[in-house]
Enzyme design. Structure first.
Site, PDB file in Angstrom:
ATOM      1  N   ASP A 102     -12.028  91.561 -62.066  1.00 15.01           N
ATOM      2  CA  ASP A 102     -13.424  91.756 -61.471  1.00 15.01           C
ATOM      3  C   ASP A 102     -12.791  92.285 -59.717  1.00 15.01           C
ATOM      4  O   ASP A 102     -12.092  92.734 -59.858  1.00 15.01           O
ATOM      5  CB  ASP A 102     -14.488  91.047 -61.841  1.00 15.01           C
ATOM      6  CG  ASP A 102     -15.948  91.654 -61.786  1.00 15.01           C
ATOM      7  OD1 ASP A 102     -15.740  92.674 -60.494  1.00 15.01           O
ATOM      8  OD2 ASP A 102     -16.794  91.122 -61.461  1.00 15.01           O
ATOM      9  N   ARG A 164     -19.875  88.323 -77.327  1.00 13.46           N
ATOM     10  CA  ARG A 164     -18.508  87.993 -77.276  1.00 13.46           C
ATOM     11  C   ARG A 164     -18.080  88.866 -78.914  1.00 13.46           C
ATOM     12  O   ARG A 164     -17.148  89.117 -78.988  1.00 13.46           O
ATOM     13  CB  ARG A 164     -18.045  86.838 -77.789  1.00 13.46           C
ATOM     14  CG  ARG A 164     -18.174  86.275 -75.848  1.00 13.46           C
ATOM     15  CD  ARG A 164     -17.535  85.086 -75.533  1.00 13.46           C
ATOM     16  NE  ARG A 164     -17.598  83.847 -74.606  1.00 13.46           N
ATOM     17  CZ  ARG A 164     -17.496  83.919 -73.408  1.00 13.46           C
ATOM     18  NH1 ARG A 164     -16.696  84.563 -72.795  1.00 13.46           N
ATOM     19  NH2 ARG A 164     -18.198  83.346 -72.601  1.00 13.46           N
TER      20      ARG A 164
HETATM   21  P1  IMP Z   1     -13.590  88.085 -61.360  1.00 15.49           P
HETATM   22  O1  IMP Z   1     -13.094  86.661 -60.797  1.00 15.49           O
HETATM   23  O2  IMP Z   1     -14.287  88.549 -60.621  1.00 15.49           O
HETATM   24  O3  IMP Z   1     -12.276  89.107 -61.178  1.00 15.49           O
HETATM   25  O4  IMP Z   1     -14.417  87.883 -62.737  1.00 15.49           O
HETATM   26  C1  IMP Z   1     -13.253  88.160 -64.024  1.00 15.49           C
HETATM   27  C2  IMP Z   1     -13.748  87.011 -64.575  1.00 15.49           C
HETATM   28  O5  IMP Z   1     -15.686  87.188 -64.329  1.00 15.49           O
HETATM   29  C3  IMP Z   1     -13.368  87.270 -66.210  1.00 15.49           C
HETATM   30  O6  IMP Z   1     -13.385  86.023 -66.607  1.00 15.49           O
HETATM   31  C4  IMP Z   1     -15.462  87.430 -66.951  1.00 15.49           C
HETATM   32  O7  IMP Z   1     -15.028  85.815 -67.739  1.00 15.49           O
HETATM   33  C5  IMP Z   1     -15.916  87.877 -65.642  1.00 15.49           C
HETATM   34  N1  IMP Z   1     -17.048  89.274 -65.836  1.00 15.49           N
HETATM   35  C6  IMP Z   1     -16.572  89.987 -64.540  1.00 15.49           C
HETATM   36  N2  IMP Z   1     -16.745  91.133 -64.797  1.00 15.49           N
HETATM   37  C7  IMP Z   1     -17.357  90.585 -66.441  1.00 15.49           C
HETATM   38  C8  IMP Z   1     -18.205  92.068 -66.842  1.00 15.49           C
HETATM   39  O8  IMP Z   1     -18.363  92.784 -67.103  1.00 15.49           O
HETATM   40  N3  IMP Z   1     -18.403  91.298 -67.917  1.00 15.49           N
HETATM   41  C9  IMP Z   1     -18.550  90.409 -68.781  1.00 15.49           C
HETATM   42  N4  IMP Z   1     -18.172  89.285 -67.606  1.00 15.49           N
HETATM   43  C10 IMP Z   1     -17.351  90.200 -66.792  1.00 15.49           C
END
Ligand code: IMP
Ligand code: MG
Length: 178
Positions: A102, A164
């Site tokens: 994300d 999940r």
């Molecule tokens: P990042 O560090 O922002 O890239 O986010 C990564 C973590 O956020 C992932 O490992 C997920 O656990 C959580 N996450 C981000 N977007 C989503 C989503 O759309 N649904 C569920 N979990 C998400």
């Protein structure tokens, strides 16, 4: 549970077909006798993806799990390591597997951390990526699907630790995430 899903983005059939393709890409990368593969699943979101992926990978491997604190909900909290079973990976070929890229904070943090352990190689695989959000400078080696910037659940991904076990990947009804 199904009643909380607004629409399905990816069916379990689509997911399984793509997971097999990604496994073939990964197997090609690590083929050869000298590979010393360590898979690092990022808990908990990657559990279903990893379980399906590694059964399609005919490569000798170790598995070493990692869990970070979730920062979702906190306004920009520090990412902390809650569980670290990675151990000594010096000289090994490390493949970090996460559910979704994300903002990229999680993958960046993990890459920096594992790099200090002197692996022979370090690669990353994510099932999903949100290209509208992912930083352009953050390279991931294997990506299942690029998806729209919506909050998704299922196939390991959660909202508040629920959903999940939903077999497809779907967008939650908007009123549930507010
Ligand atoms: P990042 O560090 O922002 O890239 O986010 C990564 C973590 O956020 C992932 O490992 C997920 O656990 C959580 N996450 C981000 N977007 C989503 C989503 O759309 N649904 C569920 N979990 C998400
Ligand atoms: Mg996660």
């Amino acid at each position: 549970m199904e009643g909380d899903i607004d629409r399905i983005l990816l069916t379990s059939t689509q997911i399984h077909a793509r997971v097999r393709e990604v496994a073939a890409e990964i197997a090609e990368t690590y083929r050869g006798d000298e590979t010393e593969l360590t898979i690092v699943p990022v808990l908990s979101g990657s559990i279903i993806f990893v379980a399906d992926l590694i059964r399609e990978l005919p490569v000798k491997m170790k598995i070493a799990m990692l869990q970070l604190s979730s920062y979702r909900g906190d306004t920009r909290g520090e990412l902390r390591t809650l569980l670290d079973l990675v151990g000594d990976v010096s000289g090994r070929d490390v493949l970090v597997v996460d559910d979704i890229l994300d903002s990229g904070q999680t993958i960046r943090h993990i890459k920096e951390d594992i790099e200090t352990k002197n692996p022979r190689s370090l690669r990353t695989a994510v099932l999903l990526r949100k290209p509208d959000r992912a930083p352009a400078d953050l390279h991931v080696d294997f990506v299942g699907f690029d998806i729209e910037d919506s909050f998704v659940v299922g196939y390991g991904l959660d909202y508040d630790d629920h959903y999940r076990n939903y077999p497809h990947i779907g967008v939650l009804k908007p009123d549930l995430t507010n």
